[in-house]
Motif scaffolding. Structure first.
Motif, PDB file in Angstrom:
ATOM      1  N   VAL A 164      52.113  10.371  17.559  1.00  0.00           N
ATOM      2  CA  VAL A 164      53.843  10.318  17.651  1.00  0.00           C
ATOM      3  C   VAL A 164      54.650  10.585  17.257  1.00  0.00           C
ATOM      4  N   PHE A 165      55.723  11.053  17.948  1.00  0.00           N
ATOM      5  CA  PHE A 165      56.598  11.467  18.687  1.00  0.00           C
ATOM      6  C   PHE A 165      57.666  10.330  18.431  1.00  0.00           C
ATOM      7  N   VAL A 166      58.312  10.975  17.405  1.00  0.00           N
ATOM      8  CA  VAL A 166      60.095   9.445  17.225  1.00  0.00           C
ATOM      9  C   VAL A 166      60.590  10.609  18.095  1.00  0.00           C
ATOM     10  N   LEU A 167      61.658  10.423  19.029  1.00  0.00           N
ATOM     11  CA  LEU A 167      62.650  11.074  19.491  1.00  0.00           C
ATOM     12  C   LEU A 167      63.360  10.208  19.104  1.00  0.00           C
ATOM     13  N   ALA A 168      65.250  11.112  18.923  1.00  0.00           N
ATOM     14  CA  ALA A 168      66.216  10.462  18.685  1.00  0.00           C
ATOM     15  C   ALA A 168      67.654  11.515  19.817  1.00  0.00           C
ATOM     16  N   ASP A 169      68.263  10.467  20.222  1.00  0.00           N
ATOM     17  CA  ASP A 169      69.388  10.408  20.912  1.00  0.00           C
ATOM     18  C   ASP A 169      70.360  11.243  20.018  1.00  0.00           C
ATOM     19  N   PRO A 170      70.813  12.339  20.003  1.00  0.00           N
ATOM     20  CA  PRO A 170      71.679  12.691  19.517  1.00  0.00           C
ATOM     21  C   PRO A 170      73.176  12.361  19.484  1.00  0.00           C
ATOM     22  N   TRP A 298      66.090  14.272  20.912  1.00  0.00           N
ATOM     23  CA  TRP A 298      66.070  14.483  22.121  1.00  0.00           C
ATOM     24  C   TRP A 298      67.796  15.341  22.630  1.00  0.00           C
ATOM     25  N   ARG A 299      67.356  17.083  22.006  1.00  0.00           N
ATOM     26  CA  ARG A 299      68.921  18.018  23.048  1.00  0.00           C
ATOM     27  C   ARG A 299      68.434  18.003  24.024  1.00  0.00           C
ATOM     28  N   GLU A 300      67.123  18.544  24.576  1.00  0.00           N
ATOM     29  CA  GLU A 300      67.181  19.015  25.986  1.00  0.00           C
ATOM     30  C   GLU A 300      66.141  18.650  26.776  1.00  0.00           C
ATOM     31  N   GLU A 301      66.049  18.151  28.070  1.00  0.00           N
ATOM     32  CA  GLU A 301      65.618  17.381  28.884  1.00  0.00           C
ATOM     33  C   GLU A 301      64.119  17.115  28.722  1.00  0.00           C
ATOM     34  N   GLU A 302      63.386  18.881  28.566  1.00  0.00           N
ATOM     35  CA  GLU A 302      62.214  19.372  28.819  1.00  0.00           C
ATOM     36  C   GLU A 302      61.046  18.900  27.047  1.00  0.00           C
ATOM     37  N   ASP A 303      61.905  19.182  25.799  1.00  0.00           N
ATOM     38  CA  ASP A 303      61.818  18.503  25.253  1.00  0.00           C
ATOM     39  C   ASP A 303      60.572  17.328  24.741  1.00  0.00           C
ATOM     40  N   LEU A 304      60.454  16.546  26.048  1.00  0.00           N
ATOM     41  CA  LEU A 304      59.299  15.360  25.977  1.00  0.00           C
ATOM     42  C   LEU A 304      58.230  16.308  26.787  1.00  0.00           C
ATOM     43  N   TRP A 305      58.524  17.029  27.988  1.00  0.00           N
ATOM     44  CA  TRP A 305      57.336  17.436  28.510  1.00  0.00           C
ATOM     45  C   TRP A 305      56.034  18.322  28.143  1.00  0.00           C
ATOM     46  N   ASN A 306      57.792  19.017  26.640  1.00  0.00           N
ATOM     47  CA  ASN A 306      56.693  20.353  26.069  1.00  0.00           C
ATOM     48  C   ASN A 306      56.225  19.766  25.059  1.00  0.00           C
ATOM     49  N   LEU A 307      56.579  18.679  24.485  1.00  0.00           N
ATOM     50  CA  LEU A 307      55.376  17.664  23.594  1.00  0.00           C
ATOM     51  C   LEU A 307      54.441  17.195  23.759  1.00  0.00           C
ATOM     52  N   LEU A 308      54.073  16.602  24.879  1.00  0.00           N
ATOM     53  CA  LEU A 308      53.292  16.106  25.567  1.00  0.00           C
ATOM     54  C   LEU A 308      52.119  17.507  26.479  1.00  0.00           C
ATOM     55  N   ALA A 309      52.876  18.485  26.661  1.00  0.00           N
ATOM     56  CA  ALA A 309      51.603  19.309  27.102  1.00  0.00           C
ATOM     57  C   ALA A 309      50.921  20.127  25.444  1.00  0.00           C
ATOM     58  N   ASN A 310      51.957  20.390  24.537  1.00  0.00           N
ATOM     59  CA  ASN A 310      51.227  20.985  23.599  1.00  0.00           C
ATOM     60  C   ASN A 310      50.092  20.644  23.347  1.00  0.00           C
ATOM     61  N   PHE A 311      50.374  18.998  23.301  1.00  0.00           N
ATOM     62  CA  PHE A 311      48.999  18.058  22.511  1.00  0.00           C
ATOM     63  C   PHE A 311      48.355  17.622  23.615  1.00  0.00           C
ATOM     64  N   ALA A 312      48.776  17.840  24.406  1.00  0.00           N
ATOM     65  CA  ALA A 312      47.141  17.518  25.625  1.00  0.00           C
ATOM     66  C   ALA A 312      46.635  18.739  25.804  1.00  0.00           C
ATOM     67  N   CYS A 313      46.698  20.319  25.643  1.00  0.00           N
ATOM     68  CA  CYS A 313      45.765  21.456  26.341  1.00  0.00           C
ATOM     69  C   CYS A 313      45.690  22.140  24.590  1.00  0.00           C
ATOM     70  N   SER A 314      46.240  21.669  23.560  1.00  0.00           N
ATOM     71  CA  SER A 314      45.557  21.926  22.429  1.00  0.00           C
ATOM     72  C   SER A 314      44.547  21.685  21.992  1.00  0.00           C
ATOM     73  N   VAL A 410      69.491   6.485  25.591  1.00  0.00           N
ATOM     74  CA  VAL A 410      68.122   7.124  25.704  1.00  0.00           C
ATOM     75  C   VAL A 410      67.364   6.647  26.682  1.00  0.00           C
ATOM     76  N   LEU A 411      67.765   5.550  27.181  1.00  0.00           N
ATOM     77  CA  LEU A 411      66.444   4.571  28.113  1.00  0.00           C
ATOM     78  C   LEU A 411      66.082   5.327  29.327  1.00  0.00           C
ATOM     79  N   GLY A 412      67.601   5.483  30.403  1.00  0.00           N
ATOM     80  CA  GLY A 412      68.368   6.624  30.859  1.00  0.00           C
ATOM     81  C   GLY A 412      67.458   7.888  31.011  1.00  0.00           C
ATOM     82  N   ARG A 413      67.513   8.511  30.063  1.00  0.00           N
ATOM     83  CA  ARG A 413      66.936  10.004  29.761  1.00  0.00           C
ATOM     84  C   ARG A 413      65.787   9.705  29.959  1.00  0.00           C
ATOM     85  N   LEU A 414      65.025   9.151  29.407  1.00  0.00           N
ATOM     86  CA  LEU A 414      63.331   9.028  29.127  1.00  0.00           C
ATOM     87  C   LEU A 414      63.224   8.282  30.546  1.00  0.00           C
ATOM     88  N   SER A 415      64.051   7.568  31.169  1.00  0.00           N
ATOM     89  CA  SER A 415      63.226   6.779  32.612  1.00  0.00           C
ATOM     90  C   SER A 415      63.595   8.341  33.696  1.00  0.00           C
TER      91      SER A 415
END
Length: 717
Positions: A164-170, A298-314, A410-415
């Motif tokens: 579970v990843f909870v991303l909050a909009d700063p 959620w400060r950087e746009e790439e944060d979500l990709w990094n979280l998911l990629a780390n989880f998938a590859c680990s 935050v939904l715009g960033r998620l989109s």
């Protein structure tokens, strides 16, 4: 011998539970959101404190379903069907006691009658029926599978995991609010102990499966006395028994129960204690533990990709052998790149921002395999509401649950991030074959939530317009999740005053876990792509963007004129203001039966354009855009409805464009805008037919990309 329930008379208990159910249903249709969600939480806590009331609660819910079905035939009102079914599912998965097979069969038969209801209600009934059938065949399996996955207990016979990843909009979360929410959510990490959780799973599965043949208090005492290696051994045996029984179906039920009986006797015989220290008449509570929650801003746009990629590859070691072989033999497909990138390793370290310096290319063509392309199409088909999973057997995919906290921004960033992920996956699969990605949204605003309009979610211009939309199409989401946003906004003040009790601190965690476990039906929010042409000293540059709710464009040099004229217009004028000249050229397609009528024209003295999304879920038609042209003279204001539009400035003027009301996504010096429905990159599988030979299923799909937000009801468009 069965443990006796608490000393509450049955009639008094059922009357109390019935009052709870009626209050809960009344709350769902009410307008006051201040206490919404609390009644469901109170009922959950009552069930955890006294598991023996589960059977009575299920009987009452069956009667309520029957009553609601009769009312549907008369009034066509479906409001309360979803709350009853989700409450029923929650009771079944958390009961911790044996439910009579005859009662389960009655539930199954009642749900079968609900399959005649329209979508999405029949879809929720079908999903609940699958869970009930699992419990009939293998009692305790829902609890075991949920806890094993959520707690990342790596087991040989059930290796699937969840995170579970909870991303909050700063932009919404101040430092005090961030600290308060982090303290509430990350409290779950201090309550996680693997041996304790394994004991709880053993307790629940054995209680649920053996019923009268299980002494709950004696079993709990024996489990506490067991050393950790023995707990691990028996836990592995139960996991194997559950998975084997699920594969065998109804024929394996007897063998499964016999195996549980053997495990139960082994546990008791291994315990050195002879006399129970606990009350022999109590039923052991087996409340579900909280999953591990990763909270971050959620400060950087790439944060979500990094979280998911780390989880998938680990967890790449646990994917099936076919995926492993495909990844190891990636060079045999001749990508045309001298040094093929190890996608998982690169993604786990950091996203590749610029590929040019890192690789060299021969005269060859890199192409995704047909299996990769079909994986994206299959995922697209399964995302359609009402569809059944395709090829669901043993796909071995972990689940990443992404929860975003914030407003429309935050939904715009998620989109934008979701579109980027689909685009990357269309070139080379990294996540799709390893992860099920589920997206959740909890609305939180930095203002007063009570001030948000409850009118048309798309036209009110409020920062919580999308949460209002979700609340309108799903009243159960409105009761439990929209109300949670207001509670989160107040946490910073409560944290400072230290006014919350330890039990009250778990309200946020309990409600979030309920959303994650029961929010299984997606509402697809349509996305729109924007091609932005900008002018600069070096010439024109093109930027491609995505928005989900709102786009606003204005001409900076007219802002002061608009303010000046608005003051003058406040005084009643004898003559209307005359405005001449055109500043923008517009081309769009009218919404018509033929969808072919194209309108070209010039807009007189327009100072701004506001584009809002109107999802089909609200309009009972097609997804479309409402475009409002604001003139310096309100007489010339106009509104159109379209699905695509092109706006071009005249006389060397430029626009300033803001997406989803997010100042971080503002573009200046814009000369041209082209807005169209966003296409899913994963559905573009037919363009290279000469290189990839397969049936083009994409022509049967809606190729538009939508943002799937999990809710309790879902929407079929």
């Amino acid at each position: 011998m069965v443990d006796s329930p608490t000393g509450v008379p049955p009639l008094t208990l059922e009357s109390s539970l019935n009052n709870n159910i009626q209050a809960l249903l009344k709350e769902t249709g009410g307008q006051n959101a201040s206490q919404k969600g609390m009644l469901r939480w109170s009922l959950q806590k009552k069930l955890e404190a006294d598991p023996s009331c589960s059977v009575s609660l299920i009987r009452l819910l069956i009667k309520e379903l029957e009553k609601r079905q009769e009312m549907i035939q008369k009034t066509q009102s479906f409001t309360h069907v979803i709350p009853v079914m989700h409450t029923l599912y929650s009771v079944v998965i958390k009961s911790g006691v044996m439910i009579p097979t005859s009662l389960f069969q009655t539930v199954y038969d009642r749900l079968m009658k609900l399959l005649i209801l329209p979508l999405p209600y029949s879809n929720v009934a079908r999903s609940t029926m699958r869970s009930i059938k699992m419990e009939i065949t293998t009692p305790g399996s829902l609890y075991l599978r949920t806890v094993t996955a959520e707690q990342n207990l790596r087991k040989e016979h059930h290796a699937l995991q969840e995170k579970v990843f909870v991303l909050a909009d700063p932009a919404v979360f101040s430092a005090p609010l961030e600290a308060a929410v982090r303290a509430h959510l990350e409290a779950s990490n201090f309550l996680r102990d693997a041996p304790t959780m394994e004991r709880n799973v053993l307790q629940c599965v054995l209680q649920t499966g053996l019923g009268m043949n299980c002494q709950s208090s004696r079993l709990a005492q024996a489990l506490e006395a067991l050393e950790e290696p023995m707990v691990e051994k028996h836990f592995q045996e139960v996991v194997l028994a559950v998975e084997k029984s699920l594969k065998q179906g109804a024929e394996g039920r007897a063998n499964y129960l016999n195996k549980l009986q053997h495990i139960y006797r082994d546990i008791l015989s291994a315990s050195k204690e002879e006399r129970p220290r606990l009350d022999p008449g109590s039923v052991r509570s087996t409340a579900m533990p909280f999953p591990e929650i990763h909270f971050l801003l959620w400060r950087e746009e790439e944060d979500l990709w990094n979280l998911l990629a780390n989880f998938a590859c680990s967890n790449s070691a646990s994917v099936d052998e076919e995926e492993k072989d495909k990844r190891d033999s990636v060079q045999s497909r001749d990508s045309g790149i001298v040094r093929d990138l190890n996608d998982c390793d690169d993604a786990a370290k950091s996203p590749v921002r610029n590929h040019a310096p890192a690789i060299s290319r021969r005269n060859a063509y890199k192409n995704s395999s047909s299996a990769d392309k079909l994986s994206l199409v299959r995922e697209k088909m399964e995302a359609c509401p009402g569809s059944s999973p395709l090829l669901d057997e043993n796909r071995g995919r972990h689940t990443a649950r992404v929860v975003v906290l914030g407003d429309n921004r935050v939904l715009g960033r998620l989109s934008k991030a979701y579109h980027s992920i689909r685009k990357r996956e269309s070139k080379h699969l990294i996540l799709t074959n390893k992860l099920n990605i589920r997206l959740y949204y909890i609305p939180v605003t930095d203002g007063d939530p009570s001030l948000s309009s409850t009118g048309s979610p798309c036209q009110d211009g409020g920062t919580l317009s999308l949460s209002s939309l979700l609340g309108r199409v799903d009243p159960w989401y409105n009761s439990n999740i929209n109300s949670l946003g207001a509670a989160i906004s107040k946490l910073a003040g409560k944290q400072a005053k230290k006014s919350e009790s330890p039990v009250q601190n778990h309200f946020l965690l309990d409600t979030l876990c309920y959303y994650l476990r029961c929010g299984t039906q997606p509402v697809n929010l349509p996305l729109y792509s924007v091609k932005i042409t900008r002018s600069s000293s070096e010439g024109q540059s093109v930027v491609e963007e995505v928005f989900v709710s709102h786009l606003e464009a204005d001409i900076p040099e007219f802002r002061h004129l608009k303010e000046k004229l608005s003051k003058k217009m406040s005084v009643r004028l004898k003559k209307p203001i005359k405005v001449f000249g055109a500043v923008i050229s517009v081309s769009y397609t009218k919404i018509a039966l033929s969808r072919r009528q194209v309108v070209d024209g010039e807009a007189p003295m327009i100072c701004g354009v506001v584009v809002t999304s109107e999802p089909a879920a609200l309009t009972s038609g097609v997804n479309h855009l409402t475009v409002m042209f604001n003139s310096l003279n309100p007489v010339y204001n106009s509104t159109i409805k379209t699905q695509s539009i092109s706006i071009r400035t005249l006389e060397d003027r430029t626009l300033t464009v803001c997406l989803d009301k997010d100042s971080r996504r503002t573009y200046t010096d814009v000369q041209r805008l082209e807005i169209t429905p966003c296409l899913d990159p994963g559905c573009d599988i037919g363009s290279r037919r000469s290189l990839v030979q397969f049936v083009d299923f994409s022509k049967y799909l809606d190729k538009a990309l939508s943002l799937p937000i999990q809710t309790f009801t879902g929407v079929t468009v």
